[in-house]
Motif scaffolding. Structure first.
Motif, PDB file in Angstrom:
ATOM      1  N   TRP A   5      94.661   4.676 114.101  1.00 25.61           N
ATOM      2  CA  TRP A   5      95.374   5.696 113.333  1.00 25.61           C
ATOM      3  C   TRP A   5      96.015   6.674 114.312  1.00 25.61           C
ATOM      4  O   TRP A   5      95.386   7.120 115.265  1.00 25.61           O
ATOM      5  N   LYS A   6      97.260   7.000 114.064  1.00 27.40           N
ATOM      6  CA  LYS A   6      98.000   7.954 114.901  1.00 27.40           C
ATOM      7  C   LYS A   6      98.336   9.166 114.062  1.00 27.40           C
ATOM      8  O   LYS A   6      98.640   9.043 112.876  1.00 27.40           O
ATOM      9  N   GLU A   7      98.314  10.331 114.679  1.00 31.36           N
ATOM     10  CA  GLU A   7      98.736  11.536 113.986  1.00 31.36           C
ATOM     11  C   GLU A   7     100.197  11.796 114.347  1.00 31.36           C
ATOM     12  O   GLU A   7     100.531  12.063 115.502  1.00 31.36           O
ATOM     13  N   ILE A   8     101.057  11.674 113.327  1.00 35.20           N
ATOM     14  CA  ILE A   8     102.502  11.836 113.513  1.00 35.20           C
ATOM     15  C   ILE A   8     103.020  12.766 112.421  1.00 35.20           C
ATOM     16  O   ILE A   8     102.813  12.503 111.232  1.00 35.20           O
ATOM     17  N   ASP A   9     103.690  13.840 112.804  1.00 34.45           N
ATOM     18  CA  ASP A   9     104.294  14.766 111.841  1.00 34.45           C
ATOM     19  C   ASP A   9     103.297  15.235 110.776  1.00 34.45           C
ATOM     20  O   ASP A   9     103.578  15.182 109.575  1.00 34.45           O
ATOM     21  N   LEU A  20      98.274  11.219 109.226  1.00 30.42           N
ATOM     22  CA  LEU A  20      97.666  10.073 109.894  1.00 30.42           C
ATOM     23  C   LEU A  20      98.447   8.843 109.458  1.00 30.42           C
ATOM     24  O   LEU A  20      98.785   8.696 108.284  1.00 30.42           O
ATOM     25  N   TYR A  21      98.733   7.963 110.404  1.00 29.09           N
ATOM     26  CA  TYR A  21      99.524   6.769 110.122  1.00 29.09           C
ATOM     27  C   TYR A  21      98.824   5.530 110.672  1.00 29.09           C
ATOM     28  O   TYR A  21      98.282   5.545 111.776  1.00 29.09           O
ATOM     29  N   TRP A  80     100.209   6.454 105.172  1.00 28.80           N
ATOM     30  CA  TRP A  80     100.282   7.803 105.725  1.00 28.80           C
ATOM     31  C   TRP A  80      99.329   8.685 104.921  1.00 28.80           C
ATOM     32  O   TRP A  80      99.336   8.658 103.688  1.00 28.80           O
ATOM     33  N   LEU A  81      98.517   9.478 105.603  1.00 31.77           N
ATOM     34  CA  LEU A  81      97.558  10.356 104.940  1.00 31.77           C
ATOM     35  C   LEU A  81      97.758  11.796 105.371  1.00 31.77           C
ATOM     36  O   LEU A  81      97.897  12.090 106.560  1.00 31.77           O
ATOM     37  N   LYS A 100      89.236  15.404 105.254  1.00 36.59           N
ATOM     38  CA  LYS A 100      89.363  14.528 104.077  1.00 36.59           C
ATOM     39  C   LYS A 100      90.207  13.291 104.419  1.00 36.59           C
ATOM     40  O   LYS A 100      89.881  12.174 104.019  1.00 36.59           O
ATOM     41  N   ASP A 101      91.274  13.488 105.176  1.00 42.05           N
ATOM     42  CA  ASP A 101      92.133  12.372 105.590  1.00 42.05           C
ATOM     43  C   ASP A 101      91.414  11.460 106.569  1.00 42.05           C
ATOM     44  O   ASP A 101      91.492  10.243 106.471  1.00 42.05           O
ATOM     45  N   ARG A 102      90.704  12.067 107.501  1.00 43.29           N
ATOM     46  CA  ARG A 102      89.976  11.276 108.498  1.00 43.29           C
ATOM     47  C   ARG A 102      88.884  10.430 107.836  1.00 43.29           C
ATOM     48  O   ARG A 102      88.671   9.280 108.213  1.00 43.29           O
TER      49      ARG A 102
END
Length: 85
Positions: A9-13, A16-17, A58-59, A71-73
């Motif tokens: 998972w990458k954090e972009i803008d 999480l993606y 995307w989260l 919550k997203d993680r």
């Protein structure tokens, strides 16, 4: 059959993606169904896209101003567990 996770998972803008790849559309759709039930149970719904055997997710947490939260993680970790079954 699951193919592989293309990356972590990458954090972009402020999201999480992750991109998941499967052997065919039916398997990708079955994965999405499982994730949908999980997301509904957690009242935390992803933005996602499916094209044939690929699912992109995307989260972010809308209540937190569309930022990444714990919550997203947690949802990302649960999605990974579904994928790896």
């Amino acid at each position: 059959m699951r193919d592989h996770v293309s990356s972590v998972w990458k954090e972009i803008d402020n999201r999480l993606y992750q991109k998941f790849k499967f052997t065919d559309f039916s398997t990708a759709f079955a994965f999405m169904t499982q994730v949908a039930l999980l997301a509904e149970a957690q009242q935390h719904h992803p933005l996602w896209k499916n094209v044939y055997n690929e699912v992109e997710i995307w989260l972010s947490t809308h209540d937190a101003g569309n930022k990444v939260t714990q919550k997203d993680r947690q949802l990302a970790e649960s999605i990974d567990q579904i994928f790896l079954r």
